[in-house]
Design an enzyme around this catalytic site. Structure first.
Site, PDB file in Angstrom:
ATOM      1  N   ASN A 168       0.790  -1.205  -0.086  1.00 40.52           N
ATOM      2  CA  ASN A 168      -0.090  -0.183   0.055  1.00 40.52           C
ATOM      3  C   ASN A 168       0.907   1.179   0.125  1.00 40.52           C
ATOM      4  OD1 ASN A 168      -1.597   2.125   2.173  1.00 40.52           O
ATOM      5  ND2 ASN A 168      -2.812   1.357   0.403  1.00 40.52           N
ATOM      6  N   TRP A 169       0.502   2.328  -0.763  1.00 46.04           N
ATOM      7  CA  TRP A 169       1.137   3.429  -0.949  1.00 46.04           C
ATOM      8  C   TRP A 169      -0.010   4.506  -0.371  1.00 46.04           C
ATOM      9  CZ3 TRP A 169       4.581   4.588  -5.601  1.00 46.04           C
ATOM     10  CH2 TRP A 169       5.804   3.806  -5.829  1.00 46.04           C
ATOM     11  N   ALA A 172       0.192   9.513   5.129  1.00 48.03           N
ATOM     12  CA  ALA A 172      -0.095   9.536   6.565  1.00 48.03           C
ATOM     13  C   ALA A 172       1.065  10.490   7.226  1.00 48.03           C
ATOM     14  CB  ALA A 172      -0.126   8.308   7.109  1.00 48.03           C
ATOM     15  N   ARG A 173       0.583  11.406   7.829  1.00 48.42           N
ATOM     16  CA  ARG A 173       1.672  12.354   8.534  1.00 48.42           C
ATOM     17  C   ARG A 173       2.547  11.619   9.417  1.00 48.42           C
ATOM     18  NH1 ARG A 173      -3.339  15.137  11.778  1.00 48.42           N
ATOM     19  NH2 ARG A 173      -2.707  14.404  13.969  1.00 48.42           N
ATOM     20  N   GLN A 190      -8.134   3.491   7.492  1.00 46.82           N
ATOM     21  CA  GLN A 190      -7.027   3.587   6.334  1.00 46.82           C
ATOM     22  C   GLN A 190      -6.318   2.283   6.248  1.00 46.82           C
ATOM     23  OE1 GLN A 190      -8.335   6.061   5.158  1.00 46.82           O
ATOM     24  NE2 GLN A 190      -6.836   7.893   5.213  1.00 46.82           N
ATOM     25  N   HIS A 191      -5.992   2.085   4.903  1.00 46.60           N
ATOM     26  CA  HIS A 191      -5.320   0.973   4.557  1.00 46.60           C
ATOM     27  C   HIS A 191      -3.924   0.613   5.304  1.00 46.60           C
ATOM     28  CE1 HIS A 191      -7.548   0.829   0.781  1.00 46.60           C
ATOM     29  NE2 HIS A 191      -8.027   0.026   1.590  1.00 46.60           N
ATOM     30  N   GLU A 232      -0.835   0.667  -5.332  1.00 50.83           N
ATOM     31  CA  GLU A 232      -0.935   1.923  -5.988  1.00 50.83           C
ATOM     32  C   GLU A 232       0.221   1.967  -7.176  1.00 50.83           C
ATOM     33  OE1 GLU A 232      -1.345   1.586  -2.650  1.00 50.83           O
ATOM     34  OE2 GLU A 232      -3.540   2.631  -2.589  1.00 50.83           O
ATOM     35  N   GLU A 281      -5.053  20.788  11.298  1.00 51.24           N
ATOM     36  CA  GLU A 281      -5.696  19.605  10.259  1.00 51.24           C
ATOM     37  C   GLU A 281      -6.258  20.359   9.113  1.00 51.24           C
ATOM     38  OE1 GLU A 281      -7.575  17.056  12.914  1.00 51.24           O
ATOM     39  OE2 GLU A 281      -5.528  15.774  13.080  1.00 51.24           O
ATOM     40  N   LYS A 392     -15.310   2.743   2.550  1.00 52.95           N
ATOM     41  CA  LYS A 392     -14.214   3.596   2.704  1.00 52.95           C
ATOM     42  C   LYS A 392     -14.031   4.673   2.214  1.00 52.95           C
ATOM     43  CE  LYS A 392      -8.962   3.271   3.248  1.00 52.95           C
ATOM     44  NZ  LYS A 392      -8.666   3.971   2.060  1.00 52.95           N
TER      45      LYS A 392
HETATM   46  N1  FMN Z   1      -4.848  10.248   5.783  1.00 56.30           N
HETATM   47  C1  FMN Z   1      -4.402  10.029   7.169  1.00 56.30           C
HETATM   48  O1  FMN Z   1      -5.125   8.943   7.529  1.00 56.30           O
HETATM   49  N2  FMN Z   1      -3.546  10.675   7.952  1.00 56.30           N
HETATM   50  C2  FMN Z   1      -2.946  11.710   7.492  1.00 56.30           C
HETATM   51  O2  FMN Z   1      -1.985  12.125   8.317  1.00 56.30           O
HETATM   52  C3  FMN Z   1      -3.034  12.024   6.282  1.00 56.30           C
HETATM   53  N3  FMN Z   1      -2.357  13.168   5.579  1.00 56.30           N
HETATM   54  C4  FMN Z   1      -2.730  13.470   4.284  1.00 56.30           C
HETATM   55  C5  FMN Z   1      -2.019  14.674   3.821  1.00 56.30           C
HETATM   56  C6  FMN Z   1      -2.117  15.257   2.485  1.00 56.30           C
HETATM   57  C7  FMN Z   1      -1.255  16.307   1.927  1.00 56.30           C
HETATM   58  C8  FMN Z   1      -2.951  14.370   1.812  1.00 56.30           C
HETATM   59  C9  FMN Z   1      -3.102  14.714   0.277  1.00 56.30           C
HETATM   60  C10 FMN Z   1      -3.659  13.295   2.323  1.00 56.30           C
HETATM   61  C11 FMN Z   1      -3.368  12.748   3.470  1.00 56.30           C
HETATM   62  N4  FMN Z   1      -4.310  11.702   4.010  1.00 56.30           N
HETATM   63  C12 FMN Z   1      -3.914  11.186   5.335  1.00 56.30           C
HETATM   64  C13 FMN Z   1      -5.174  11.214   3.192  1.00 56.30           C
HETATM   65  C14 FMN Z   1      -5.142   9.814   2.662  1.00 56.30           C
HETATM   66  O3  FMN Z   1      -3.879   9.707   2.086  1.00 56.30           O
HETATM   67  C15 FMN Z   1      -6.126   9.397   1.692  1.00 56.30           C
HETATM   68  O4  FMN Z   1      -7.341   9.050   2.464  1.00 56.30           O
HETATM   69  C16 FMN Z   1      -5.805   7.839   1.059  1.00 56.30           C
HETATM   70  O5  FMN Z   1      -6.807   7.351   0.229  1.00 56.30           O
HETATM   71  C17 FMN Z   1      -5.223   6.875   2.220  1.00 56.30           C
HETATM   72  O6  FMN Z   1      -4.700   5.636   1.562  1.00 56.30           O
HETATM   73  P1  FMN Z   1      -5.621   4.197   1.633  1.00 56.30           P
HETATM   74  O7  FMN Z   1      -6.842   4.691   0.809  1.00 56.30           O
HETATM   75  O8  FMN Z   1      -4.585   3.359   0.899  1.00 56.30           O
HETATM   76  O9  FMN Z   1      -5.897   3.785   2.794  1.00 56.30           O
END
Ligand code: FMN
Length: 499
Positions: A168-169, A172-173, A190-191, A232, A281, A392
């Site tokens: 998974n890509w 997440a901060r 989240q994944h 991804e 946030e 999701k």
């Molecule tokens: N998702 C989080 O759960 N935690 C974060 O800290 C977070 N920060 C993000 C910061 C930016 C700038 C962006 C563009 C997205 C961020 N996201 C964060 C959103 C996830 O990347 C997004 O929901 C993504 O679909 C998660 O991946 P997944 O679908 O594989 O679970």
């Protein structure tokens, strides 16, 4: 070389912003302690060029430069979405609907797995062991209320499922914890959280890499709620019609884009946690009482390009849309559109207005096709709510607004007009209290109700006649209220009237 086009190489992307006259090289020394972030935040708000800080106070041996707002709105007001378009090799004229359609373009095509190459620019410099000291890097403090310095706001977190096959890509901060550890938000559904849990069950730490300054099109895919099991990297290969080029990490078996600016690698502890946040946030708040403890990422190696560039997002009010709106909102809208269309519903477009902090999504339906379904508001809105709010990809959305095809979901004034005038409070609202909430929405985290479930609503912005395919009114504006010959006449005489 295939992977040097701007959408596939962050350094080329930065160069392209510069040649678009949409980037400012800032060579004066700027302080990563709040000053960098204040400039980035204001750049979003006044829609200025993307700031590239070439002289960050405290940088050593070129580590590092900082670019802000690479995915914000463009300073070219003719083409506000040019930076997003550049992420995807779309023409600068692209609209948000083009961005959405491009990101959905690989849905039906076979995945193209990445190729592994022996080396790449991200290996130009390597730092190991005691030479790693995260506290000495010029990592920015993004808001005066933040609990730490955030190194990871726009990079790609790469984690493998323990059973193999799926990597998974996502984004997440993560903030600096000590010399060689970061604490990072790992939040369900989240994944990354699902995969973390699998490793936790096995009792093994999670190998990870974070690619900072990764290929822009991969950053978009990482921000998109693609279905579970979709890697991804393979989806991006399919989007591009050619494989991504990856290189192996130094201290684990993860693979990262070969041309990444900076790579952090190591393991995420399944036991040790550290304080994380407060953090400003995506809804525009940094809550002072935020006191969460999150998994610790151990950094066992840092590799980077020469004079690397750290991409930074400073989330905030969407009066200045940042990547948490332009990417999270737009890409959730893409996936929701796919979900609804796959379910056979006559949905044309979906969008999350920035003005709603991307908490709302407007769903545009084809009125004539809707009539063929022989349905009504109650049945239709409940169907959409059940699909989106239990999936999701609908996690971040708390209000769905169902609008007809006279409403452009990308125009907030259209959406608010329909919501204000066609959605009767109470009878046109269908509430969902048993669905997963998005806990970061302020009225959930700091409101009066349950925190983890509910607080979601579908607003029906279609009058009953519209369900029969009829539009029983004339819209009272210049465009719709007058015959073509009158409009033409008025326009030809307009300036002559001195108007
Ligand atoms: N998702 C989080 O759960 N935690 C974060 O800290 C977070 N920060 C993000 C910061 C930016 C700038 C962006 C563009 C997205 C961020 N996201 C964060 C959103 C996830 O990347 C997004 O929901 C993504 O679909 C998660 O991946 P997944 O679908 O594989 O679970």
């Amino acid at each position: 070389v295939a992977n040097q086009a701007p959408h596939l190489d962050f350094r080329s992307f930065v160069d392209e912003l510069r040649s678009d006259d949409d980037l400012a090289d800032i060579n004066a020394e700027v302080d990563p302690h709040l000053e960098v972030a204040a400039i980035i935040r204001r750049a979003y708000e006044v829609r200025s060029k993307a700031p590239l800080f070439n002289n960050v106070k405290g940088a050593k041996d070129g580590l590092f430069r900082i670019i802000g707002a690479p995915g914000g709105l463009s300073s070219d007001s003719r083409y506000p979405y040019k930076r997003l378009a550049r992420h995807l090799a779309l023409p600068p004229t692209a609209g948000l609907n083009d961005v959405i359609d491009k990101m959905l373009a690989a849905k039906g095509t076979p995945p193209i797995p990445p190729v592994h190459i022996s080396s790449g620019p991200c290996k130009e410099i390597k730092i190991f062991g005691d030479d790693i000291d995260l506290t000495k890097l010029p990592v920015p403090l993004l808001n005066k209320a933040d609990g730490g310095n955030y190194i990871q706001t726009l990079g790609i977190n790469i984690v493998p499922h323990p059973a193999g096959k799926w990597t998974n890509w996502s984004i997440a901060r993560a903030m600096i914890h000590d010399k060689n550890r970061m604490s990072g938000l790992i939040m369900k559904p989240q994944h990354i959280a699902r995969i973390y849990e699998q490793w936790q069950n096995k009792g093994e730490d999670v190998p990870y890499a974070i690619a900072l300054g990764a290929p822009p099109i991969a950053v978009m895919a990482a921000s998109m709620p693609l279905p579970q099991g979709v890697s991804e990297a393979e989806y991006v290969g399919s989007l591009c019609g050619s494989p991504l080029e990856l290189v192996k990490c130094e201290t684990n078996d993860m693979y990262v884009p070969a041309n990444s600016e900076i790579v952090l690698e190591g393991t995420i502890s399944v036991k040790d946690r550290g304080r994380e946040g407060p953090f400003g946030e995506m809804h525009g708040y940094s809550f002072l009482d935020e006191n969460s403890s999150q998994p610790l990422y151990k950094v066992s190696a840092i590799t980077h390009r020469k004079d690397p560039i750290l991409p930074v997002c400073v989330p905030g009010r969407a009066t200045g849309p940042d990547e948490t709106h332009t990417m999270i909102g737009t890409l959730a809208a893409a996936e929701i559109k796919q979900l609804l269309q796959d379910s056979g519903l006559p949905v044309m477009n979906v969008f999350t207005p920035f003005e709603s902090q991307v908490i709302w999504a407007a769903v545009q339906v084809d009125r004539l096709k809707l009539a063929k379904l022989n349905t009504n508001a109650n049945e239709f809105c409940n169907k959409i709510g059940n699909l989106v709010f239990r999936h999701k990809c609908g996690m971040q959305i708390h209000r769905l607004l169902i609008v007809s095809d006279d409403i452009d979901p990308f125009k907030f004034e259209d959406v608010t007009w329909a919501f204000a005038s066609r959605c009767r409070p109470s009878v046109d609202e269908f509430h969902f209290e048993d669905v997963p909430a998005y806990p970061l929405v302020p009225y959930m985290s700091h409101g009066i109700g349950t925190k983890l479930t509910g607080g979601k609503v579908v607003g029906n912005c279609l009058l009953p006649s519209e369900y029969k395919g009829e539009q029983g009114w004339v819209t009272c504006d210049f465009e719709n209220g007058y015959p073509e010959e009158i409009k033409k006449k008025v326009l030809s005489r307009w300036s002559g009237f001195g108007l």
